[in-house]
Design a protein around this motif. Structure first.
Motif, mmCIF file in Angstrom:
data_model
loop_
_atom_site.group_PDB
_atom_site.id
_atom_site.type_symbol
_atom_site.label_atom_id
_atom_site.label_comp_id
_atom_site.label_asym_id
_atom_site.label_seq_id
_atom_site.Cartn_x
_atom_site.Cartn_y
_atom_site.Cartn_z
ATOM 1 N N ARG A 77 0.832 -1.210 0.000
ATOM 2 C CA ARG A 77 0.000 0.000 0.000
ATOM 3 C C ARG A 77 0.867 1.261 0.000
ATOM 4 O O ARG A 77 0.689 2.158 -0.823
ATOM 5 C CB ARG A 77 -0.939 0.037 1.218
ATOM 6 C CG ARG A 77 -2.050 -0.976 1.186
ATOM 7 C CD ARG A 77 -3.142 -0.705 2.215
ATOM 8 N NE ARG A 77 -2.739 -0.497 3.581
ATOM 9 C CZ ARG A 77 -2.494 -1.467 4.474
ATOM 10 N NH1 ARG A 77 -2.615 -2.729 4.137
ATOM 11 N NH2 ARG A 77 -2.165 -1.169 5.718
ATOM 12 N N GLY A 78 1.801 1.319 0.926
ATOM 13 C CA GLY A 78 2.637 2.510 1.064
ATOM 14 C C GLY A 78 3.543 2.749 -0.132
ATOM 15 O O GLY A 78 3.605 3.859 -0.675
ATOM 16 N N PHE A 79 4.233 1.690 -0.561
ATOM 17 C CA PHE A 79 5.178 1.863 -1.673
ATOM 18 C C PHE A 79 4.466 2.072 -3.003
ATOM 19 O O PHE A 79 4.978 2.785 -3.864
ATOM 20 C CB PHE A 79 6.161 0.687 -1.739
ATOM 21 C CG PHE A 79 7.048 0.579 -0.520
ATOM 22 C CD1 PHE A 79 7.502 1.710 0.142
ATOM 23 C CD2 PHE A 79 7.423 -0.658 -0.033
ATOM 24 C CE1 PHE A 79 8.304 1.616 1.269
ATOM 25 C CE2 PHE A 79 8.234 -0.770 1.092
ATOM 26 C CZ PHE A 79 8.679 0.370 1.740
ATOM 27 N N GLU A 103 -4.716 2.448 8.882
ATOM 28 C CA GLU A 103 -4.441 2.005 10.253
ATOM 29 C C GLU A 103 -2.938 1.959 10.551
ATOM 30 O O GLU A 103 -2.528 2.044 11.702
ATOM 31 C CB GLU A 103 -5.068 0.627 10.499
ATOM 32 C CG GLU A 103 -4.485 -0.446 9.598
ATOM 33 C CD GLU A 103 -5.177 -1.795 9.696
ATOM 34 O OE1 GLU A 103 -5.788 -2.080 10.733
ATOM 35 O OE2 GLU A 103 -5.094 -2.541 8.726
ATOM 36 N N ARG A 104 -2.105 1.814 9.524
ATOM 37 C CA ARG A 104 -0.660 1.694 9.712
ATOM 38 C C ARG A 104 0.018 3.043 9.488
ATOM 39 O O ARG A 104 -0.167 3.684 8.451
ATOM 40 C CB ARG A 104 -0.081 0.651 8.744
ATOM 41 C CG ARG A 104 -0.713 -0.737 8.838
ATOM 42 C CD ARG A 104 -0.580 -1.375 10.231
ATOM 43 N NE ARG A 104 0.771 -1.648 10.619
ATOM 44 C CZ ARG A 104 1.334 -2.846 10.573
ATOM 45 N NH1 ARG A 104 0.649 -3.882 10.168
ATOM 46 N NH2 ARG A 104 2.582 -2.991 10.958
ATOM 47 N N SER A 105 0.827 3.471 10.446
ATOM 48 C CA SER A 105 1.480 4.779 10.347
ATOM 49 C C SER A 105 2.434 4.852 9.157
ATOM 50 O O SER A 105 2.565 5.892 8.519
ATOM 51 C CB SER A 105 2.226 5.108 11.639
ATOM 52 O OG SER A 105 3.204 4.127 11.915
ATOM 53 N N MET A 106 3.085 3.743 8.826
ATOM 54 C CA MET A 106 3.998 3.736 7.681
ATOM 55 C C MET A 106 3.235 4.075 6.395
ATOM 56 O O MET A 106 3.716 4.837 5.561
ATOM 57 C CB MET A 106 4.666 2.365 7.584
ATOM 58 C CG MET A 106 5.549 2.178 6.374
ATOM 59 S SD MET A 106 4.610 1.624 4.948
ATOM 60 C CE MET A 106 5.847 0.816 4.035
ATOM 61 N N VAL A 107 2.047 3.536 6.246
ATOM 62 C CA VAL A 107 1.228 3.792 5.052
ATOM 63 C C VAL A 107 0.770 5.250 5.053
ATOM 64 O O VAL A 107 0.817 5.924 4.014
ATOM 65 C CB VAL A 107 0.022 2.826 4.983
ATOM 66 C CG1 VAL A 107 -0.880 3.156 3.798
ATOM 67 C CG2 VAL A 107 0.503 1.379 4.904
ATOM 68 N N ARG A 108 0.345 5.755 6.223
ATOM 69 C CA ARG A 108 -0.075 7.164 6.305
ATOM 70 C C ARG A 108 1.079 8.080 5.900
ATOM 71 O O ARG A 108 0.903 9.018 5.124
ATOM 72 C CB ARG A 108 -0.552 7.511 7.725
ATOM 73 C CG ARG A 108 -1.831 6.808 8.131
ATOM 74 C CD ARG A 108 -2.463 7.394 9.386
ATOM 75 N NE ARG A 108 -1.615 7.494 10.557
ATOM 76 C CZ ARG A 108 -1.418 6.526 11.452
ATOM 77 N NH1 ARG A 108 -2.000 5.342 11.307
ATOM 78 N NH2 ARG A 108 -0.643 6.731 12.496
ATOM 79 N N SER A 109 2.270 7.788 6.399
ATOM 80 C CA SER A 109 3.436 8.606 6.096
ATOM 81 C C SER A 109 3.752 8.582 4.602
ATOM 82 O O SER A 109 4.014 9.625 3.991
ATOM 83 C CB SER A 109 4.640 8.099 6.902
ATOM 84 O OG SER A 109 5.753 8.926 6.691
ATOM 85 N N CYS A 110 3.701 7.405 3.989
ATOM 86 C CA CYS A 110 3.939 7.291 2.537
ATOM 87 C C CYS A 110 2.877 8.054 1.752
ATOM 88 O O CYS A 110 3.201 8.750 0.785
ATOM 89 C CB CYS A 110 3.943 5.828 2.101
ATOM 90 S SG CYS A 110 5.398 4.896 2.607
ATOM 91 N N SER A 134 -0.620 10.666 15.669
ATOM 92 C CA SER A 134 0.068 10.087 16.826
ATOM 93 C C SER A 134 1.501 9.673 16.489
ATOM 94 O O SER A 134 2.345 9.551 17.370
ATOM 95 C CB SER A 134 -0.705 8.872 17.339
ATOM 96 O OG SER A 134 -0.793 7.896 16.302
ATOM 97 N N ASN A 135 1.805 9.495 15.216
ATOM 98 C CA ASN A 135 3.133 9.041 14.797
ATOM 99 C C ASN A 135 3.974 10.227 14.317
ATOM 100 O O ASN A 135 3.544 10.993 13.456
ATOM 101 C CB ASN A 135 2.979 8.005 13.679
ATOM 102 C CG ASN A 135 4.308 7.476 13.215
ATOM 103 O OD1 ASN A 135 5.002 8.117 12.427
ATOM 104 N ND2 ASN A 135 4.669 6.305 13.700
ATOM 105 N N ILE A 136 5.188 10.343 14.835
ATOM 106 C CA ILE A 136 6.047 11.485 14.512
ATOM 107 C C ILE A 136 6.462 11.492 13.040
ATOM 108 O O ILE A 136 6.593 12.555 12.438
ATOM 109 C CB ILE A 136 7.273 11.560 15.453
ATOM 110 C CG1 ILE A 136 7.934 12.934 15.343
ATOM 111 C CG2 ILE A 136 8.249 10.419 15.188
ATOM 112 C CD1 ILE A 136 8.823 13.295 16.495
ATOM 113 N N SER A 141 6.135 14.034 7.633
ATOM 114 C CA SER A 141 5.719 14.009 6.224
ATOM 115 C C SER A 141 4.741 15.153 5.942
ATOM 116 O O SER A 141 4.843 15.830 4.911
ATOM 117 C CB SER A 141 5.048 12.680 5.871
ATOM 118 O OG SER A 141 5.983 11.641 5.852
ATOM 119 N N ALA A 142 3.813 15.353 6.866
ATOM 120 C CA ALA A 142 2.815 16.417 6.700
ATOM 121 C C ALA A 142 3.491 17.793 6.707
ATOM 122 O O ALA A 142 3.205 18.635 5.861
ATOM 123 C CB ALA A 142 1.763 16.327 7.803
#
Length: 179
Positions: A77-79, A103-110, A134-136, A141-142
């Motif tokens: 999803r993220g990549f 639900e996964r912070s890695m995906v949100r960040s990507c 909640s994730n730094i 990224s934002a």
């Protein structure tokens, strides 16, 4: 082709990388799906080669990538979102935007990174909302997108973001335009 699929499924990392290096021109749906699945390989080098192969592919493969934004794998999803961004697939912005609430912070960040890279100014609220994630890494990224897109941000929001910021986040905050 059968051999390519076998190597991608069962080969060693070295064999997978060697094959992936040759697949940046394929438009075969079965092979494209296998390449996309390699974005979730155990070996980071294989994931990187799959990423490169997809970014460099000049064929119309966006639909395969967009479909995989719904993958059960967080890495896929993220990549896939980042590959779409690197391919400058602006038509995928609405689909990538949905991952900003994954639900996964890695995906949100990507997803946030991809939207920023695509200069999705119409998604300003997503960037602003994500500064309170909640994730730094998502917050970084934002902020990166907000800085690059030159969105003004309130003093109040800056104070909010500063609360549990690390030095990198504080440095980013110092670059913000205040409104």
């Amino acid at each position: 082709m059968e051999n390519i699929v076998k190597v991608l499924e069962f080969g060693s990392s070295e064999e997978k990388i060697k094959i992936l290096e040759t697949l940046d021109k394929t438009d075969n749906p079965e092979i494209l799906e296998k390449i996309i699945l390699k974005l979730d390989d155990d070996d980071i080098k294989v994931r990187g080669e799959a990423f490169s192969s997809l970014v460099l592919n000049k064929n119309k493969i966006s639909n395969f990538l967009v479909q995989n934004l719904n993958s059960t794998s967080k890495n896929v999803r993220g990549f896939a979102a980042l590959v779409l961004a690197n391919r400058n697939e602006t038509s995928s912005i609405p689909k990538i935007a949905k991952l900003a609430n994954d639900e996964r912070s890695m995906v949100r960040s990507c997803a946030i990174g991809a939207l920023g890279y695509l200069k999705a100014k119409e998604k300003k609220e997503i960037f602003l909302d994500s500064t309170a994630d909640s994730n730094i890494e998502v917050r970084k990224s934002a902020l990166h997108a907000i800085i690059n897109l030159k969105f003004p941000i309130s003093e109040e929001r800056i104070k909010e973001i500063s609360k549990d910021a690390d030095s990198e986040l504080l440095k980013m905050l110092s670059k913000l335009k205040k409104k």
